[in-house]
Enzyme design. Structure first.
Site, PDB file in Angstrom:
ATOM      1  CD  GLU A 147      -2.879  -1.084   2.413  1.00  0.00           C
ATOM      2  OE1 GLU A 147      -2.762  -0.158   3.244  1.00  0.00           O
ATOM      3  OE2 GLU A 147      -3.738  -1.970   2.520  1.00  0.00           O
ATOM      4  CG  HIS A 159      -5.953   0.502   4.991  1.00  0.00           C
ATOM      5  ND1 HIS A 159      -4.704  -0.062   5.117  1.00  0.00           N
ATOM      6  CD2 HIS A 159      -6.574   0.285   6.170  1.00  0.00           C
ATOM      7  CE1 HIS A 159      -4.578  -0.603   6.327  1.00  0.00           C
ATOM      8  NE2 HIS A 159      -5.707  -0.401   6.977  1.00  0.00           N
TER       9      HIS A 159
END
Length: 526
Positions: free
Chosen positions: A260, A278
């Site tokens: 990420e 997220h």
């Protein structure tokens, strides 16, 4: 006293500092490591979220630093070991985003079941495609929850409100606790095979990394749904892509990814995948909760008071620290060892103190044992403060016994864990100021509990130890030491191998196939 805020937090968290009095807050965002090093000596506290990394270099430069606060759960961006060595308390906010993450999970499940995202896109594109987006009712469907901590438990409660049947896999939830919230505890493979929808609520560890790989996905029902709003990397994304294309997995909802930020992935091109960036903790309420919770704990540390979520330092009265200090490391290792060698749902933990320690209040030692035992599975959800409460919430009975009578050692600490699959027991003491394990189950030995180990219960017979050494060597792993214990020739025995690094899963599988070997556990106490 001064607090350095390195990442954006809710103003209500800053208000906590200002209301405390005698605390000055400086908000300095997007600082480099060197920039923080240049100013950190002026601060007693630092607060971060996930953006800023608090490195060993920063901590070593922080002469006045007393506490580092993480406004969130994970502390991967903080060098906890360096902080501990310098006596700096690390606190986090493990409960602030519980409801936010649980609700997002339910949102993913409902959105997948009713095709909300693709139907929305189609209609906005001019297509009235009612038949194409016929959905699935959740009532009566089997939801498999992997990990029954606070978030997993909240998901289970909401799923029961949909009249779903909830299965759960979690080695640290007793069957009694599960029954109380309407959940059926099952082993991992059963949950994977029988669930219509599988939702992940585990931390990412060496044991859970790519836990749901091609092999595990092949065991699932055809047309299963997969949802991950926990940690990226628990699902093998390449294997998931293949399963989604083939139809083995009908749909997937992903809020987290192995790397990420993630903006390009083959998964993003599939209509049967719902993705979010997220967002598990991204609610106004959660942002306030984590900021306020960690701010209160920072204030407590600065005032010398007990805290609610210390990650790295147990609360020990100053007058007892000199007595307990050698044993804190020992009991942490006792707990971590048992946390990695036990199997099944933990039902009972018995801790026996024998010797001089028995005359004191040993609660800090017991808490440290529980934290060490639970942490390999629960990670940041358990700390030195909440470990007893986590055990109680999961229906684990903890018993503590003490006796001052001791013949062989000045002090001996024995921990026994009873699970649904049996029991394991380890005894340890301090010798020449170093922690030692002196008994595992019914076998006497003398070993330093350090580094990487292989634990092999077996039947005492020829060709086991030699074959073990050959397999380890073939995988380029060096054996640093070996400890053997047995009661009689040809009877039960145990081998503990100290090794110089990680052991591949293939090596563990080969060792388990040796005639006479009953089990093999890889343990990491580094």
């Amino acid at each position: 006293m001064r607090v350095l805020v390195c990442d954006p937090i809710s103003q209500l968290g800053i208000d906590v500092f200002q209301a405390a009095g005698n605390i000055e807050v400086d908000v300095k965002l997007k600082q480099t490591e060197d920039e923080i090093v240049n100013i950190v000596a002026d601060y007693e506290a630092i607060i971060v979220r996930s953006e800023t990394k608090i490195t060993k270099k920063i901590i070593e430069a922080a002469d006045k630093l007393k506490v580092i606060g993480r406004a969130g759960v994970g502390v991967d961006n903080i060098d906890v070991e360096a902080a501990t060595q310098k006596g700096v308390v690390v606190v986090n906010a493990p409960e602030g985003n519980t409801i936010a993450a649980a609700e997002l999970t339910i949102g993913h499940i409902v959105a997948l079941a009713r095709n909300i995202a693709p139907a929305n896109d189609a209609l906005k594109g001019g297509a009235w495609a009612r038949s194409k987006y016929t959905g699935m009712e959740l009532k009566g469907k089997k939801l498999g929850i992997l990990g029954m901590g606070k978030i997993g438990s909240e998901v289970a409660k909401r799923a029961r409100a949909f009249d779903m049947i909830v299965y759960a896999y979690d080695p640290y939830v007793s069957e009694e606790r599960a029954r109380n919230i309407g959940v059926q505890v099952k082993d991992l493979d059963t949950v994977i095979r029988e669930s219509d929808i599988i939702s992940i609520h585990m931390p990412k560890t060496k044991d859970t990394y790519r836990l749901l790989n091609a092999e595990k996905i092949a065991m699932m029902k055809d047309g299963v749904y997969l949802v991950n709003c926990a940690r990226g990397g628990i699902i093998d994304e390449e294997a998931l892509y293949e399963a989604l294309v083939s139809g083995k997995v009908a749909k997937a909802g992903l809020d987290v990814f192995e790397k990420e930020p993630m903006t390009e992935s083959p998964l993003f091109g599939l209509e049967n995948v719902l993705v979010t960036p997220h967002l598990g903790a991204s609610t106004k309420e959660a942002q306030v909760n984590v900021a306020v919770d960690v701010a209160h704990d920072i204030v407590r540390v600065l005032r010398g008071e007990a805290v609610s979520a210390a990650v790295n330092i147990p609360a020990v009265k100053p007058e007892l620290m000199d007595i307990f200090r050698p044993y804190l490391d020992l009991v942490e290792r006792l707990g971590r060892f048992l946390g990695q060698v036990t199997a099944g749902s933990v039902e009972k933990i018995t801790i026996a103190y024998a010797g001089d320690l028995a005359q004191y209040n040993v609660n800090p030692l017991t808490t440290t044992i529980l934290k060490g035992l639970l942490r390999p599975t629960l990670q940041d959800a358990v700390n030195y403060v909440n470990a007893p409460f986590v055990a109680k919430a999961r229906g684990i009975k903890v018993t503590e016994t003490k006796t001052v009578d001791m013949d062989d050692y000045a002090n001996l600490i024995t921990v026994e864990v009873v699970t649904s699959q049996g029991s394991k027991k380890v005894s340890g003491t301090i010798m020449q100021k170093e922690p030692r394990f002196v008994r595992i189950d019914d076998f006497s030995l003398d070993m330093a509990p350090i580094g990487h180990m292989l634990v092999m219960p077996h039947i005492d017979k020829p060709r086991i130890i030699g074959r073990t050494g050959t397999i380890i060597g073939e995988h380029n792993v060096n054996i640093a030491g070996m400890h053997l214990g047995r009661k009689e020739l040809g009877g039960p025995a145990i081998a503990i191998l100290n090794i110089d690094g990680n052991v591949p899963e293939e090596a563990v599988s080969e060792l388990k196939k040796i005639d006479g070997v009953q089990d093999v556990k890889y343990v990491n106490l580094k």
